[in-house]
Scaffold this motif. Structure first.
Motif, short mmCIF file in Angstrom:
data_model
loop_
_atom_site.label_atom_id
_atom_site.label_comp_id
_atom_site.label_asym_id
_atom_site.label_seq_id
_atom_site.Cartn_x
_atom_site.Cartn_y
_atom_site.Cartn_z
N GLY A 130 -3.38 1.40 -3.94
CA GLY A 130 -2.71 2.69 -3.93
C GLY A 130 -3.02 3.25 -5.18
N SER A 131 -2.25 4.52 -5.55
CA SER A 131 -2.74 5.07 -6.76
C SER A 131 -2.69 4.30 -8.04
N LEU A 132 -3.23 4.78 -9.00
CA LEU A 132 -3.56 3.98 -10.33
C LEU A 132 -1.97 3.75 -10.86
N ALA A 133 -0.93 4.77 -10.73
CA ALA A 133 0.30 4.48 -11.14
C ALA A 133 1.12 3.66 -10.33
N PHE A 134 0.81 3.41 -9.07
CA PHE A 134 1.26 2.64 -7.99
C PHE A 134 0.93 1.11 -8.51
N ASN A 135 -0.34 1.13 -8.52
CA ASN A 135 -1.06 -0.36 -8.83
C ASN A 135 -0.19 -1.11 -10.06
N LYS A 136 -0.33 -0.11 -11.03
CA LYS A 136 0.11 -0.63 -12.38
C LYS A 136 1.64 -0.96 -12.00
N ASP A 137 2.35 -0.33 -11.58
CA ASP A 137 3.77 -0.69 -11.39
C ASP A 137 4.03 -1.81 -10.48
N VAL A 138 3.12 -1.94 -9.54
CA VAL A 138 3.35 -3.06 -8.71
C VAL A 138 2.83 -4.30 -9.22
N ALA A 165 0.70 -1.16 0.01
CA ALA A 165 -0.04 0.16 0.17
C ALA A 165 0.80 1.20 0.08
N THR A 166 0.28 2.21 -0.67
CA THR A 166 0.83 3.67 -0.49
C THR A 166 -0.24 4.43 0.05
N GLY A 167 0.18 5.60 0.93
CA GLY A 167 -0.83 6.69 1.06
C GLY A 167 -2.04 5.91 2.28
N HIS A 198 4.25 -0.49 3.53
CA HIS A 198 3.60 0.64 3.42
C HIS A 198 4.56 1.83 3.03
N THR A 199 4.23 2.55 1.99
CA THR A 199 5.18 3.53 1.57
C THR A 199 4.49 4.84 1.34
N CYS A 200 5.17 5.81 2.19
CA CYS A 200 4.60 7.28 1.98
C CYS A 200 5.88 8.34 1.62
N ARG A 201 5.36 9.20 1.20
CA ARG A 201 6.53 10.38 1.18
C ARG A 201 7.31 10.74 2.45
N THR A 202 6.41 10.98 3.62
CA THR A 202 7.16 11.26 4.65
C THR A 202 6.62 10.51 5.85
N GLY A 226 12.60 4.14 0.16
CA GLY A 226 12.37 3.65 -1.16
C GLY A 226 10.87 3.13 -1.48
N ARG A 227 10.62 3.06 -2.93
CA ARG A 227 9.40 2.59 -3.36
C ARG A 227 9.28 1.13 -3.19
N ILE A 228 8.13 0.81 -2.98
CA ILE A 228 7.77 -0.87 -3.00
C ILE A 228 8.09 -1.72 -4.00
N THR A 229 7.97 -0.88 -5.28
CA THR A 229 8.41 -1.54 -6.50
C THR A 229 9.84 -1.90 -6.51
N ASP A 230 10.76 -0.98 -5.96
CA ASP A 230 12.10 -1.10 -6.33
C ASP A 230 12.64 -2.09 -5.01
N ALA A 257 9.90 5.46 3.72
CA ALA A 257 9.57 6.98 3.24
C ALA A 257 10.44 6.95 2.14
N THR A 258 9.90 7.85 1.04
CA THR A 258 10.62 8.02 0.04
C THR A 258 11.27 9.38 -0.14
N ARG A 259 10.77 10.15 0.60
CA ARG A 259 11.35 11.75 0.58
C ARG A 259 11.79 12.35 1.68
N GLU A 260 12.08 11.34 3.03
CA GLU A 260 12.39 11.79 4.00
C GLU A 260 13.56 10.88 4.51
P1 A2P Z 1 7.96 8.70 -4.50
O1 A2P Z 1 8.07 9.89 -3.33
O2 A2P Z 1 9.30 8.25 -5.04
O3 A2P Z 1 7.18 9.42 -5.71
P2 A2P Z 1 2.10 9.86 -3.77
O4 A2P Z 1 1.87 10.95 -2.85
O5 A2P Z 1 2.62 10.58 -5.24
O6 A2P Z 1 0.74 9.11 -4.17
O7 A2P Z 1 3.03 8.84 -3.35
C1 A2P Z 1 2.78 8.31 -2.26
C2 A2P Z 1 3.98 7.01 -2.17
O8 A2P Z 1 4.01 6.08 -3.17
C3 A2P Z 1 5.17 8.09 -2.37
O9 A2P Z 1 6.40 7.40 -1.41
C4 A2P Z 1 5.60 7.72 -3.76
O10 A2P Z 1 7.16 7.56 -3.88
C5 A2P Z 1 5.07 6.16 -4.18
N1 A2P Z 1 4.89 6.15 -5.40
C6 A2P Z 1 4.13 6.86 -6.24
N2 A2P Z 1 3.97 6.36 -7.46
C7 A2P Z 1 4.42 5.11 -7.46
C8 A2P Z 1 4.76 4.16 -8.50
N3 A2P Z 1 4.36 4.26 -9.80
N4 A2P Z 1 5.32 3.06 -7.95
C9 A2P Z 1 5.83 2.90 -6.78
N5 A2P Z 1 5.74 3.67 -5.77
C10 A2P Z 1 5.13 4.87 -5.99
#
Ligand code: A2P
Ligand code: FAD
Length: 272
Positions: A233-241, A127-129, A155-159, A202-206, A193-196
């Motif tokens: 998660g977001s559409l972009a996240f779901n697609k990449d996962v 999950a993200t967010g 679980h991944t978030c920016r902060t 790092g991202r879940i995908t990575d 966390a990806t931005r702190e």
């Molecule tokens: P990142 O900070 O590297 O963009 P958002 O607030 O944009 O929805 O992102 C929530 C979290 O999900 C952030 O940590 C973000 O990482 C990560 N994220 C966003 N898009 C993707 C994606 N396409 N694949 C993997 N992780 C993602």
């Protein structure tokens, strides 16, 4: 609660689907959670979502999809919400207080249910967010631990602050009188966390592709025979996962056709 704020929310008592707010907690300026009374007749499977909302200014209900964050056995319902600054619903919903009423349509649906997965040894919650909401339910669901030997919550978030709701929930499970024993050490929690700065980044995908998460947790790499996954998660996240899961040989399933993984959008749009 601030009277000037709650006063702007019209009462919905006359509606059959009104429920009363019993608790509200603000986590960041963008995130809050709240609990409401549960309609006696409401049955749902942990992981499902419902439509909730408030009366709009035009006198019509303003409803949005929300994952139920509490497990099916809980006598109340919990939700975990974003605050979209100019969002039609959440610009108002963020001001609810204890005793206020919201509308809840008691028709739970969704794909993130254990029944939509084939039996396996290990299940991944990705999950993200606010996408952690359905897993807040499933992590508290006994069936999760009855059906799987191991549960990994990524679980991944920016902060770091945005991870706090999930962190406190996971910590509370150990001492939970109802499912603490069942959870035992089966649940592995991997927040990033990806931005702190944070101990996991790092991202879940990575982290799945590089194998870092397997190394850090000291667990076997993902394989389609034993691993099952749920994604929110977001559409972009779901697609990449999904691409990562397919790389490991898992296939998307549904209620009607259980397979190795299932996906649901945490929201529609690009995110705020
Ligand atoms: P990142 O900070 O590297 O963009 P958002 O607030 O944009 O929805 O992102 C929530 C979290 O999900 C952030 O940590 C973000 O990482 C990560 N994220 C966003 N898009 C993707 C994606 N396409 N694949 C993997 N992780 C993602
Ligand atoms: P909207 O007009 O609905 O949204 C405005 C914009 O804000 C969207 O286009 C999007 O870019 C962004 N946005 C909306 N929701 C989010 C979010 N959660 N995270 C990041 N950006 C967002 N929301 C929750 O907060 N918690 C949930 O448990 C939840 N479960 C959902 C389950 C499903 C199946 C779906 C489809 C959506 C879910 N949502 C959830 C999103 C929710 O339905 C609303 O979009 C959200 O409450 C904002 O409503 P709004 O009227 O204020 O703004």
């Amino acid at each position: 609660p601030d009277v000037t704020q709650t006063a702007t929310i019209p009462p919905v008592k006359h509606l059959p689907d009104a429920q009363t707010v019993t608790d509200v907690k603000h986590w960041t300026d963008r995130l809050f959670s709240f609990r409401v009374t549960r309609p006696q007749s409401l049955r749902f499977r942990s992981g499902e979502f419902v439509m909730i909302g408030l009366m709009g200014d035009n006198g019509k209900p303003l409803l949005r999809a929300y994952s139920i964050a509490s497990p099916a056995w809980d006598e109340e319902l919990e939700f975990y919400s974003i605050k979209v600054p100019d969002g039609p619903l959440t610009s108002k919903l963020q001001h609810i207080g204890v005793g206020d009423e919201i509308i809840l349509r008691p028709k739970p649906v969704g794909t993130l249910v254990i029944d939509a997965l084939l039996p396996g040894k290990r299940v991944w919650f990705l999950a993200t967010g606010t996408g952690i909401a359905p897993f807040a339910s499933l992590m508290r669901e006994p069936e999760t631990y009855e059906k799987f030997e191991e549960v990994v919550m990524m679980h991944t978030c920016r902060t770091v602050a945005e991870l706090e709701y999930g962190k406190e929930l996971v910590e509370s499970l150990k001492d939970d009188p109802l499912i603490g024993e069942l959870v035992g050490d089966k649940l592995k929690y991997y927040p990033t966390a990806t931005r702190e700065e944070f101990h996991h980044r790092g991202r879940i995908t990575d982290n799945l592709m590089s194998g870092k998460v397997f190394e850090d947790l000291g667990i076997a790499p993902m394989d389609a025979e034993h691993d099952r996954a749920m994604v929110c998660g977001s559409l972009a996240f779901n697609k990449d996962v999904m691409a990562v899961l397919e790389h490991y040989g898992l296939r998307e399933g549904a209620n009607s056709e259980p397979r190795e993984y299932v996906v649901e959008k945490a929201f529609v749009g690009d995110g705020i």
